[in-house]
Design a protein around this motif. Structure first.
Motif, PDB file in Angstrom:
ATOM      1  N   LEU A   3     -44.625  51.895 119.316  1.00 50.07           N
ATOM      2  CA  LEU A   3     -44.225  50.856 118.362  1.00 50.07           C
ATOM      3  C   LEU A   3     -44.956  51.009 117.037  1.00 50.07           C
ATOM      4  CD1 LEU A   3     -43.937  47.690 120.638  1.00 50.07           C
ATOM      5  CD2 LEU A   3     -42.108  48.736 119.286  1.00 50.07           C
ATOM      6  N   ALA A   4     -46.216  51.418 117.095  1.00 53.40           N
ATOM      7  CA  ALA A   4     -46.957  51.654 115.857  1.00 53.40           C
ATOM      8  C   ALA A   4     -46.343  52.801 115.066  1.00 53.40           C
ATOM      9  CB  ALA A   4     -48.422  51.942 116.178  1.00 53.40           C
ATOM     10  N   ARG A   5     -45.890  53.863 115.759  1.00 54.65           N
ATOM     11  CA  ARG A   5     -45.228  54.981 115.071  1.00 54.65           C
ATOM     12  C   ARG A   5     -43.897  54.511 114.453  1.00 54.65           C
ATOM     13  NH1 ARG A   5     -49.356  56.033 116.837  1.00 54.65           N
ATOM     14  NH2 ARG A   5     -49.815  55.345 114.722  1.00 54.65           N
ATOM     15  N   CYS A   6     -43.166  53.672 115.176  1.00 52.31           N
ATOM     16  CA  CYS A   6     -41.896  53.168 114.651  1.00 52.31           C
ATOM     17  C   CYS A   6     -42.129  52.275 113.430  1.00 52.31           C
ATOM     18  CB  CYS A   6     -41.151  52.384 115.733  1.00 52.31           C
ATOM     19  SG  CYS A   6     -40.598  53.375 117.136  1.00 52.31           S
ATOM     20  N   ASP A   7     -43.139  51.430 113.486  1.00 52.92           N
ATOM     21  CA  ASP A   7     -43.450  50.555 112.357  1.00 52.92           C
ATOM     22  C   ASP A   7     -43.821  51.369 111.127  1.00 52.92           C
ATOM     23  OD1 ASP A   7     -44.355  47.661 111.448  1.00 52.92           O
ATOM     24  OD2 ASP A   7     -45.971  49.057 110.903  1.00 52.92           O
ATOM     25  N   GLN A   8     -44.567  52.451 111.341  1.00 52.49           N
ATOM     26  CA  GLN A   8     -44.970  53.298 110.219  1.00 52.49           C
ATOM     27  C   GLN A   8     -43.786  54.042 109.627  1.00 52.49           C
ATOM     28  OE1 GLN A   8     -47.558  56.512 111.336  1.00 52.49           O
ATOM     29  NE2 GLN A   8     -48.396  56.744 109.274  1.00 52.49           N
ATOM     30  N   ALA A   9     -42.907  54.554 110.493  1.00 47.43           N
ATOM     31  CA  ALA A   9     -41.783  55.353 110.005  1.00 47.43           C
ATOM     32  C   ALA A   9     -40.716  54.497 109.337  1.00 47.43           C
ATOM     33  CB  ALA A   9     -41.179  56.149 111.159  1.00 47.43           C
ATOM     34  N   LEU A  10     -40.428  53.309 109.888  1.00 51.14           N
ATOM     35  CA  LEU A  10     -39.359  52.456 109.370  1.00 51.14           C
ATOM     36  C   LEU A  10     -39.867  51.362 108.453  1.00 51.14           C
ATOM     37  CD1 LEU A  10     -37.273  52.200 112.643  1.00 51.14           C
ATOM     38  CD2 LEU A  10     -36.733  53.517 110.608  1.00 51.14           C
ATOM     39  N   ARG A  11     -41.177  51.302 108.223  1.00 50.22           N
ATOM     40  CA  ARG A  11     -41.773  50.361 107.281  1.00 50.22           C
ATOM     41  C   ARG A  11     -41.403  48.923 107.604  1.00 50.22           C
ATOM     42  NH1 ARG A  11     -41.057  53.611 101.488  1.00 50.22           N
ATOM     43  NH2 ARG A  11     -42.276  55.438 102.105  1.00 50.22           N
ATOM     44  N   TRP A  12     -41.626  48.542 108.849  1.00 48.26           N
ATOM     45  CA  TRP A  12     -41.359  47.166 109.244  1.00 48.26           C
ATOM     46  C   TRP A  12     -42.446  46.223 108.736  1.00 48.26           C
ATOM     47  CZ3 TRP A  12     -40.227  48.776 114.966  1.00 48.26           C
ATOM     48  CH2 TRP A  12     -38.920  49.270 115.061  1.00 48.26           C
ATOM     49  N   GLY A  13     -43.667  46.703 108.624  1.00 49.29           N
ATOM     50  CA  GLY A  13     -44.776  45.833 108.253  1.00 49.29           C
ATOM     51  C   GLY A  13     -45.167  44.874 109.361  1.00 49.29           C
ATOM     52  N   LEU A  14     -44.958  45.270 110.608  1.00 53.09           N
ATOM     53  CA  LEU A  14     -45.214  44.386 111.753  1.00 53.09           C
ATOM     54  C   LEU A  14     -46.312  44.922 112.665  1.00 53.09           C
ATOM     55  CD1 LEU A  14     -41.498  43.591 112.707  1.00 53.09           C
ATOM     56  CD2 LEU A  14     -43.120  42.065 111.555  1.00 53.09           C
ATOM     57  N   LEU A  15     -47.138  45.824 112.170  1.00 52.54           N
ATOM     58  CA  LEU A  15     -48.137  46.438 113.040  1.00 52.54           C
ATOM     59  C   LEU A  15     -49.108  45.398 113.595  1.00 52.54           C
ATOM     60  CD1 LEU A  15     -49.398  48.959 114.259  1.00 52.54           C
ATOM     61  CD2 LEU A  15     -50.724  49.247 112.163  1.00 52.54           C
ATOM     62  N   GLU A  16     -49.572  44.493 112.736  1.00 51.12           N
ATOM     63  CA  GLU A  16     -50.531  43.484 113.202  1.00 51.12           C
ATOM     64  C   GLU A  16     -49.912  42.598 114.274  1.00 51.12           C
ATOM     65  OE1 GLU A  16     -53.283  39.845 111.375  1.00 51.12           O
ATOM     66  OE2 GLU A  16     -52.007  41.063 110.070  1.00 51.12           O
ATOM     67  N   GLU A  17     -48.665  42.189 114.064  1.00 47.69           N
ATOM     68  CA  GLU A  17     -48.002  41.320 115.034  1.00 47.69           C
ATOM     69  C   GLU A  17     -47.786  42.039 116.368  1.00 47.69           C
ATOM     70  OE1 GLU A  17     -47.244  41.608 111.937  1.00 47.69           O
ATOM     71  OE2 GLU A  17     -47.295  39.584 111.087  1.00 47.69           O
ATOM     72  N   MET A  18     -47.392  43.312 116.312  1.00 47.39           N
ATOM     73  CA  MET A  18     -47.132  44.044 117.546  1.00 47.39           C
ATOM     74  C   MET A  18     -48.411  44.274 118.347  1.00 47.39           C
ATOM     75  SD  MET A  18     -44.229  46.768 116.286  1.00 47.39           S
ATOM     76  CE  MET A  18     -42.569  46.215 115.914  1.00 47.39           C
ATOM     77  N   VAL A  19     -49.511  44.571 117.650  1.00 46.88           N
ATOM     78  CA  VAL A  19     -50.787  44.737 118.348  1.00 46.88           C
ATOM     79  C   VAL A  19     -51.218  43.419 118.976  1.00 46.88           C
ATOM     80  CG1 VAL A  19     -53.229  45.276 118.030  1.00 46.88           C
ATOM     81  CG2 VAL A  19     -51.495  46.679 116.923  1.00 46.88           C
ATOM     82  N   THR A  20     -50.981  42.316 118.271  1.00 50.51           N
ATOM     83  CA  THR A  20     -51.334  41.003 118.813  1.00 50.51           C
ATOM     84  C   THR A  20     -50.523  40.690 120.059  1.00 50.51           C
ATOM     85  OG1 THR A  20     -51.882  40.225 116.587  1.00 50.51           O
ATOM     86  CG2 THR A  20     -51.515  38.560 118.274  1.00 50.51           C
ATOM     87  N   VAL A  21     -49.222  40.969 120.012  1.00 49.95           N
ATOM     88  CA  VAL A  21     -48.370  40.728 121.183  1.00 49.95           C
ATOM     89  C   VAL A  21     -48.806  41.588 122.357  1.00 49.95           C
ATOM     90  CG1 VAL A  21     -46.018  40.961 122.059  1.00 49.95           C
ATOM     91  CG2 VAL A  21     -46.410  39.968 119.803  1.00 49.95           C
ATOM     92  N   ALA A  22     -49.298  42.793 122.069  1.00 48.23           N
ATOM     93  CA  ALA A  22     -49.693  43.697 123.148  1.00 48.23           C
ATOM     94  C   ALA A  22     -50.935  43.215 123.880  1.00 48.23           C
ATOM     95  CB  ALA A  22     -49.935  45.102 122.585  1.00 48.23           C
ATOM     96  N   HIS A  23     -51.829  42.520 123.185  1.00 42.97           N
ATOM     97  CA  HIS A  23     -53.121  42.195 123.784  1.00 42.97           C
ATOM     98  C   HIS A  23     -53.337  40.704 124.034  1.00 42.97           C
ATOM     99  CE1 HIS A  23     -54.733  46.299 123.368  1.00 42.97           C
ATOM    100  NE2 HIS A  23     -54.058  46.349 122.229  1.00 42.97           N
ATOM    101  N   TYR A  24     -52.502  39.857 123.472  1.00 43.39           N
ATOM    102  CA  TYR A  24     -52.718  38.421 123.619  1.00 43.39           C
ATOM    103  C   TYR A  24     -51.402  37.715 123.917  1.00 43.39           C
ATOM    104  CZ  TYR A  24     -57.197  39.404 121.365  1.00 43.39           C
ATOM    105  OH  TYR A  24     -58.428  39.917 121.052  1.00 43.39           O
ATOM    106  N   ASP A  25     -51.516  36.503 124.422  1.00 40.18           N
ATOM    107  CA  ASP A  25     -50.374  35.612 124.557  1.00 40.18           C
ATOM    108  C   ASP A  25     -50.191  34.917 123.216  1.00 40.18           C
ATOM    109  OD1 ASP A  25     -48.401  33.858 125.380  1.00 40.18           O
ATOM    110  OD2 ASP A  25     -49.860  32.393 126.139  1.00 40.18           O
ATOM    111  N   SER A  26     -49.285  35.460 122.405  1.00 43.91           N
ATOM    112  CA  SER A  26     -49.116  34.968 121.033  1.00 43.91           C
ATOM    113  C   SER A  26     -47.635  34.783 120.731  1.00 43.91           C
ATOM    114  CB  SER A  26     -49.747  35.952 120.035  1.00 43.91           C
ATOM    115  OG  SER A  26     -49.561  35.509 118.711  1.00 43.91           O
ATOM    116  N   PRO A  27     -47.056  33.627 121.082  1.00 42.91           N
ATOM    117  CA  PRO A  27     -45.648  33.385 120.734  1.00 42.91           C
ATOM    118  C   PRO A  27     -45.402  33.416 119.230  1.00 42.91           C
ATOM    119  CG  PRO A  27     -46.427  31.797 122.363  1.00 42.91           C
ATOM    120  CD  PRO A  27     -47.636  32.532 121.875  1.00 42.91           C
TER     121      PRO A  27
END
Length: 750
Positions: A546-570
């Motif tokens: 997902l980090a590679r996809c965010d970098q390639a497609l410029r989603w700007g969602l890296l922080e959110e995706m890492v948070t979802v991966a490690h925490y319960d963050s709706p």
């Protein structure tokens, strides 16, 4: 020689035969004069206490017992009859050793030559006669004092082995089982320790150790089906190879010896086999007896260490290679690890191993053939070794393995293709490699699929990798593997997707790579949900991809995706869904940029509202996952997708199907899943209430789109504003820690 059978009161050996009497009898038979002296004097030999000292010449024996001056027997038949009484050869061997305490190497050789001549003159099989002498040494060596007496006895054995290595080996092997074997009695264990000492003494003699090693190698190869014989030969090899400098005697047959030992481990791992027994052994099958396997492993370690390849032993220990070698279902993995370690740290043996492997690849012996195939596959990692054969010949052999009915053979062939993919100069063979690798993705054997995924990843790591071709070929094949029931397959498939995105990120940023972009969107929901996979490897691989996809497609969602991966963050998941699906249908970026639109509108080109039905359908399938965390994550994702989706993007049939599946989760055994399904069902119901008839046209002209953006009338709900729906609120997940940042409002809600 205190404590020996030759005390001061003894006047003759048991059986009344001495070495001098034997020699004189042989000389008499051959018509030679008895006692003819030689002009070259020999050094005096110190006799044993109770034995008279004697000065011998070339025409006499090195040492004579007290009865040496008695007349010789009248005839050969009389000597023969009296010489083989019980205990005569044992006493003869012991007496000979006692007379050689002060003898040098020349005296030892002369004594052994006379002894061998005496044995051959009896007209019986020499093997049986040598066996009697060796048994005599085995029984008497423990009673000899350390130092000269014991060294003299051991020199007798070495001198005898110089001309009769095979007979000495055959005589020692029955007494060479490991002393710690449970079935051995205490006397047999003592005899085994003595035999180990004799093997080590043979190993220290540079003139005989090579011959003895060769005989042990043939004994091991000839012990097919005879487990105790193979165990004795393996233990003897280990004892000899542990002596410093002995491995140098294996020059010329080192690769052969190494392969025989590894093949022996394979046969032990297979155990007794019947026609009905399976060829592929699972973890439930028991492996070989520990003592036999450990003997073979210790012999291998001694062989490698003695040759200066200590790093190979260390690498095997760190990677668990020795444990895999003795495993019933992991032996070939151990062979591959051993080959890889030798490629890295013992390349001076690779040519010899490669040459010795080729004829074994067609061996009718199952264990020998598979072991050779595994070694051959591992050695392909060495570019100089792989160049010993033509590339076409190697590819032809590996392709032939792909048609073998045995899954293990096909697996080794795929690994070999993966190693070839790493070598430079193989670009022209990509068309040959890809069909085999892609075809293996549909195999049922986990090893085959894993090997194919690994080979494809290596192919992508090469310069000028065929990214476009692989994107097109993997689009129908890779998504099913992301949800495979096998943990290792899921993790490898997700990692392959991340590698593919990383290699094609340049084209993705420019709006190219259509097949790859479609593959990423098709895999987005599985990647988000696999962040909660019970397999740690699969979850970590999903986060990396997902980090590679965010970098390639410029989603700007890296922080959110890492948070979802490690925490319960709706809250973080809500922002991901808002950014990906809440915008209207985007126009192509190369058409919007000339209009000088605001950056906020330009960011909308990466949103995918047309993919919302696909996202919802994919998430719906995870509601039936056997993993509780995945079912809850799917229910929560449906709630946020429904909240941020425009009514014009979904159909009533899809919403009805979602309501039905969410309703079935009300009886889920996990309370957290029930609660999440209830909240998400409310969001789907709210979306259904706002459902409008489809617009006649969902496309806006570019000028109208730009005017709406300048006026600020383009909302995140679609082309026309609709009443805001309340944000879903979920209870804390029991499967993850709650994000403190969300609780403190640091990130804010979208």
């Amino acid at each position: 020689m205190a404590g020996g059978v030759w005390g001061r009161g003894r006047v003759a050996p048991v059986g009344g035969l001495t070495l001098t009497a034997l020699a004189e009898g042989i000389q008499g038979i051959q018509g030679q004069p008895l006692g003819s002296p030689s002009e070259d004097p020999q050094p005096d030999l110190a006799a044993e206490p109770g034995c008279a000292g004697a000065t011998h010449t070339a025409g006499s024996v090195p040492c004579s017992p007290p009865s040496a001056q008695e007349p010789a027997p009248e005839g050969p038949s009389q000597a023969t009859q009296s010489s083989w009484e019980d205990g005569a050869l044992a006493d003869l061997a012991l007496y000979t050793a006692g007379c050689m305490e002060e003898a040098g190497y020349a005296g030892t050789q002369e004594t052994a030559l006379t002894l061998s001549s005496a044995l051959e003159a009896q007209g019986e099989r020499l093997e049986n006669q040598v066996q009697a002498l060796v048994c005599g040494l085995l029984s008497q060596v423990p009673s000899l004092a350390e130092g000269r007496p014991r060294r003299a006895a051991l020199r007798v054995l070495s001198a005898l082995a110089l001309d009769h290595a095979r007979d000495v080996v055959c005589a020692l092997l029955p007494c060479s089982l490991p002393p710690d074997r449970p079935a051995l009695t205490l006397p047999l264990a003592h005899t085994s320790r003595t035999a180990a000492e004799l093997w080590r003494s043979l190993s220290r003699n540079q003139r005989v150790n090579g011959q003895v090693l060769v005989q042990l190698l043939w004994a091991l190869k000839g012990a097919a089906g005879l487990q105790l014989d193979a165990l004795a030969a393996t233990h003897a090899l280990g004892e000899m190879l542990t002596v410093s400098g002995c491995v140098g005697a294996t020059r010329g047959f080192y690769p052969h010896l190494l392969l025989v030992l590894v093949t022996q481990l394979h046969k032990l791992a297979q155990g007794p086999r019947t026609p009905d027994s399976p060829k592929v052994w699972g973890p439930s099958h028991r492996g070989p007896p520990h003592s036999h396997a450990s003997c073979a492993v210790e012999a291998l370690k001694a062989l490698l260490t003695g040759d200066g390849s200590r790093m190979v032993v260390t690498c095997m220990e760190q990677a668990g290679g020795w444990r895999r070698l003795v495993g019933a279902h992991t032996h070939l993995e151990g062979v591959l690890l051993l080959a890889s370690a030798m490629v890295a740290h013992a390349d001076h043996h690779l040519r010899g191993l490669f040459a010795d492997l080729l004829p074994r690849l067609r061996s009718p012996d199952y264990a020998q053939r598979l072991t050779a195939m595994a070694f051959f596959t591992g050695l392909l990692q060495s570019r100089p070794t792989a160049r010993l054969l033509r590339e076409e010949a190697i590819l032809e052999r590996l392709r032939a393995w792909q048609g073998d009915p045995e899954p293990t053979v096909r697996w080794l062939g795929l690994l070999g293709l993966g190693h070839l993919a790493l070598n430079r100069g193989k670009v022209r063979h990509v068309g040959t490699l890809l069909p085999a690798l892609l075809g293996a993705l549909g195999e049922g054997d986990t090893r085959l699929v894993g090997a194919a995924l690994g080979a494809l990843r290596r192919l992508l790591l090469r310069p000028r990798a065929p990214v476009r071709l692989l994107s097109s070929e993997l689009r129908p094949r890779l998504p099913p593997l992301l949800d495979d029931a096998r943990d290792s397959v899921r993790a490898s498939a997700v990692g392959l997707l991340g590698t593919l995105v990383r290699r094609g990120r340049g084209g993705l940023r420019l709006g190219l790579r259509g097949p790859l972009r479609k593959l990423v969107l098709q895999s987005l929901v599985p990647l988000l949900l696999r962040l909660h996979d019970s397999s740690r490897d699969a979850a970590e691989s999903s986060e990396w991809t997902l980090a590679r996809c965010d970098q390639a497609l410029r989603w700007g969602l890296l922080e959110e995706m890492v948070t979802v991966a490690h925490y319960d963050s709706p809250e973080a998941l809500s922002r991901v869904c808002h950014r990906l699906v809440s915008q209207g249908t985007p126009a192509p970026v190369h058409l919007l940029q000339p209009l000088l639109l605001p950056q906020a509108l330009l960011s909308q080109v990466q949103q995918y509202p047309s993919c919302v039905p696909t996202f919802l359908s994919q998430t719906q399938g995870y509601l039936r996952s056997p993993q509780g965390p995945l079912r809850r994550a799917a229910a929560v994702l449906i709630g946020f997708l429904a909240h941020h989706t425009s009514p014009s993007c979904v159909s009533q049939d899809l919403l009805d199907s979602l309501m039905q599946d969410l309703g079935q989760l009300q009886s889920d055994p996990e309370p957290a899943v029930v609660s999440a399904a209830h909240v998400s069902a409310q969001q789907v119901a709210l979306l259904a209430r706002t459902l409008e008839p489809p617009h006649t046209s969902r496309l806006l002209s570019l000028h109208l789109l730009a005017r709406l953006a300048r006026l600020g009338t383009l909302t995140h709900q679609g082309h026309s504003a609709s009443p805001a729906r309340p944000l879903p609120v979920y209870t804390d997940s029991p499967f993850q820690r709650r994000s403190l940042a969300d609780r403190w409002g640091c990130l804010g809600a979208s």
